[in-house]
Design an enzyme around this catalytic site. Structure first.
Site, PDB file in Angstrom:
ATOM      1  N   VAL A  95       0.842  -1.206   0.000  1.00  0.00           N
ATOM      2  CA  VAL A  95       0.000   0.000   0.000  1.00  0.00           C
ATOM      3  C   VAL A  95       0.871   1.247   0.000  1.00  0.00           C
ATOM      4  CG1 VAL A  95      -1.865   1.209   1.174  1.00  0.00           C
ATOM      5  CG2 VAL A  95      -1.766  -1.278   1.270  1.00  0.00           C
ATOM      6  N   TYR A  96       1.890   1.254   0.838  1.00  0.00           N
ATOM      7  CA  TYR A  96       2.814   2.387   0.882  1.00  0.00           C
ATOM      8  C   TYR A  96       3.451   2.608  -0.491  1.00  0.00           C
ATOM      9  CZ  TYR A  96       6.973   5.115   2.092  1.00  0.00           C
ATOM     10  OH  TYR A  96       7.959   6.068   2.133  1.00  0.00           O
ATOM     11  N   GLY A  97       3.938   1.527  -1.099  1.00  0.00           N
ATOM     12  CA  GLY A  97       4.572   1.632  -2.407  1.00  0.00           C
ATOM     13  C   GLY A  97       3.628   2.164  -3.467  1.00  0.00           C
ATOM     14  N   THR A 103       1.156   4.249  -2.996  1.00  0.00           N
ATOM     15  CA  THR A 103       0.967   5.684  -2.812  1.00  0.00           C
ATOM     16  C   THR A 103       2.155   6.472  -3.352  1.00  0.00           C
ATOM     17  OG1 THR A 103       1.918   5.679  -0.559  1.00  0.00           O
ATOM     18  CG2 THR A 103      -0.462   5.310  -0.757  1.00  0.00           C
TER      19      THR A 103
END
Length: 401
Positions: A235-237, A239
Site C-alpha cells: 500500500v505504501y509503495g 501511494t
C-alpha cells in the site's frame, strides 16, 4: 570520513576522464613529446579551477538566498523535524505542522531552543542570518481539506508568503502482507501519503500562484516511486508510485506556472516510519544503507533553498553514496544495530549535541559537494577548456628559447 571518500572518488574519476580526453586529443593533433608533462599540470589545474569556481558560485548563491518561508507537514519527529531544524538554522522562517497540537507545541519549543543555541555559537554573517529565523506551528490533519487550507492561511498570515512547501507527512503501518492490513490501515496510508499530498500540493499552488515570485513544492519520494515492487509494504509503495505520476502530470499542467513542483528523495532514514515492523534482516541491511535524519537534512535543505525552475529531483542517496556504501559494507556492520537487532545509535538529544558542534554554518565543502554532485559536465568541460588554453599558449614555444 564518508564525505572525504566521496570527494576523493569524484576527483579521481573526473581527473582520469579529463586526462584521457586530453592525452587522446593531444596525440591526434600531432604534438611533440615535450608537451606531455604539460598535460598533467594543465588538466589538474583545470579541474581545480573549474571546481573551485563552481563551488564559489554555489556558496555565493546560498549566502545571498534571503530567509525563506517554509511549511513542512509531518514535522514533529523524524526527518520532518530534522528538515525544520536545518531550515531554521539556515535563517529561515518555518511552520511546523502535525496532527497533534501538543506535539506541535513541544517541537516548536525544542526548535526555539536549538535556534538560541545556534545563535550563541554563530558569529558574523551567520548570526545576522539567524536573527531572521522564526518557528511557529499549527495542528493539521493533511487528510482534511479544511485543515490544509487553515495551515496555508496561517502561514501567509504570519509570514506574508510561502516560498517552500514540503509534503513530508506519511505513514506505512509496518512490514507485512496486504491481507494483514486492516481497513483502517489501508485508509490511513492512502489518505495521508497520497490524498494528503495532493490536497497540500493543490493548496500550496493556489497560494503561490498569487505570489509575485511563485514558490516551490516538494513531494517526498519513497520505496515504489519508480514503479518497482514493494513486497510487505504494497500500500505504501502504491501511494509513492501515485505521487510520481502526480509529479509527471503537474509538470505538463504547469509549464508556464511560477510554481515549481519537485521531488525530494531522502533514501533510507532511521525514523519510526522505516523501523516500524522491521525484522532483524531488515536492520542488518539498514546498517549498510541507512542514515540519521540530521545527516540527510543537512544535505537536502541547502539544495531545496536554492532550487530553480520545476521538475527537479533532489536526492540524498546518489550513485556515489550507494557505491561507497556497498564498497564499505563490511565496515558498516553493527553501525546502527547489533546482531540481535538492538539499536546502537544515540538518542536524538545526544546526537544533536554532537551535531550542533559541527553545524555552525553552510561550509565551502558543502558548496563544493553541491556543485560537483550534479554538474559533472560543467566541471569536465571547463577543465578541458582550461587545459587546452594552457597547451595552446605554450605550443609555439620551441626548446631552448
Amino acid at each position: 570520513m564518508n564525505q572525504a571518500a566521496i570527494h576523493v572518488g569524484r576527483y579521481i574519476v573526473t581527473m582520469m576522464s579529463t586526462g584521457v580526453v586530453l592525452a587522446t586529443g593531444f596525440q591526434l593533433s600531432g604534438g611533440d613529446g615535450q608537451m606531455n608533462d604539460l598535460i598533467w599540470y594543465s588538466w589538474l589545474g583545470g579541474i581545480i579551477i573549474g571546481t573551485m569556481t563552481g563551488a564559489n558560485m554555489v556558496l555565493d548563491e546560498h549566502c545571498r538566498a534571503g530567509p525563506r518561508n517554509v511549511v513542512i507537514t509531518g514535522s514533529t519527529r523524524g526527518l520532518g523535524k530534522a528538515l525544520a531544524r536545518e531550515f531554521l538554522l539556515s535563517g529561515d522562517r518555518v511552520v511546523v505542522a502535525s496532527r497533534s497540537q501538543e506535539s506541535v507545541d513541544m517541537t516548536v519549543k525544542e526548535l526555539e531552543e536549538n535556534l538560541k543555541e545556534g545563535m550563541v555559537s554563530a558569529g558574523g554573517s551567520s548570526k545576522r542570518n539567524l536573527s531572521h529565523a522564526r518557528v511557529i506551528g499549527i495542528a493539521c490533519d493533511v487528510c482534511q481539506p479544511s485543515d490544509v487550507k487553515k495551515l496555508a492561511n496561517f502561514a501567509v498570515s504570519e509570514f506574508g508568503s510561502i516560498n517552500i512547501w514540503i509534503n513530508n507527512a506519511g505513514t506505512n503501518k509496518g512490514f507485512r502482507p496486504l491481507l494483514q492490513f486492516s481497513d483502517e490501515d489501508v485508509t490511513q496510508i492512502v489518505s495521508t501519503n497520497l490524498v494528503g499530498s495532493i490536497l497540500c500540493t493543490r493548496e500550496a499552488m493556489r497560494v503561490m500562484e498569487n505570489q509575485p515570485k511563485g514558490g516551490h513544492i516538494f513531494n517526498m519520494d519513497g520505496a515504489g516511486s519508480g514503479g518497482s515492487s514493494t513486497p510487505l509494504t504494497a500500500v505504501y509503495g502504491a501511494t509513492k508510485c501515485g505521487l510520481r505520476q502526480l509529479q509527471t502530470s503537474l509538470l505538463k499542467e504547469s509549464k508556464k506556472s511560477k510554481v515549481g513542483v519537485h521531488t525530494a528523495s531522502p533514501g533510507m532514514v532511521l525514523t519510526e516510519l522505516l523501523l516500524s515492523g522491521s525484522t532483524l534482516k531488515n536492520k542488518q541491511m539498514f546498517n549498510i544503507i541507512c542514515e540519521l535524519p540530521e545527516t540527510v537534512a543537512r544535505t537536502l535543505v541547502p539544495r531545496m533553498r536554492v532550487v530553480k525552475g520545476s521538475g527537479k529531483a533532489i536526492n540524498y542517496l546518489t550513485p556515489p553514496r550507494i557505491l561507497l556504501a556497498l564498497v564499505t559494507a563490511w565496515l558498516r556492520r553493527g553501525r546502527w544495530f547489533d546482531d540481535q537487532g538492538r539499536a546502537l545509535y544515540a538518542a536524538e538529544a545526544d546526537r544533536l549535541r554532537n551535531w550542533a558542534e559541527n553545524r555552525a554554518r553552510f561550509s565551502f565543502t558543502d558548496a563544493m559537494e553541491m556543485y560537483t554532485e550534479n554538474t559533472w559536465v560543467s566541471v569536465f568541460s571547463l577543465s578541458v577548456v582550461c587545459a587546452f588554453i594552457i597547451l595552446s599558449s605554450t605550443s609555439g614555444v620551441s626548446p631552448g628559447t
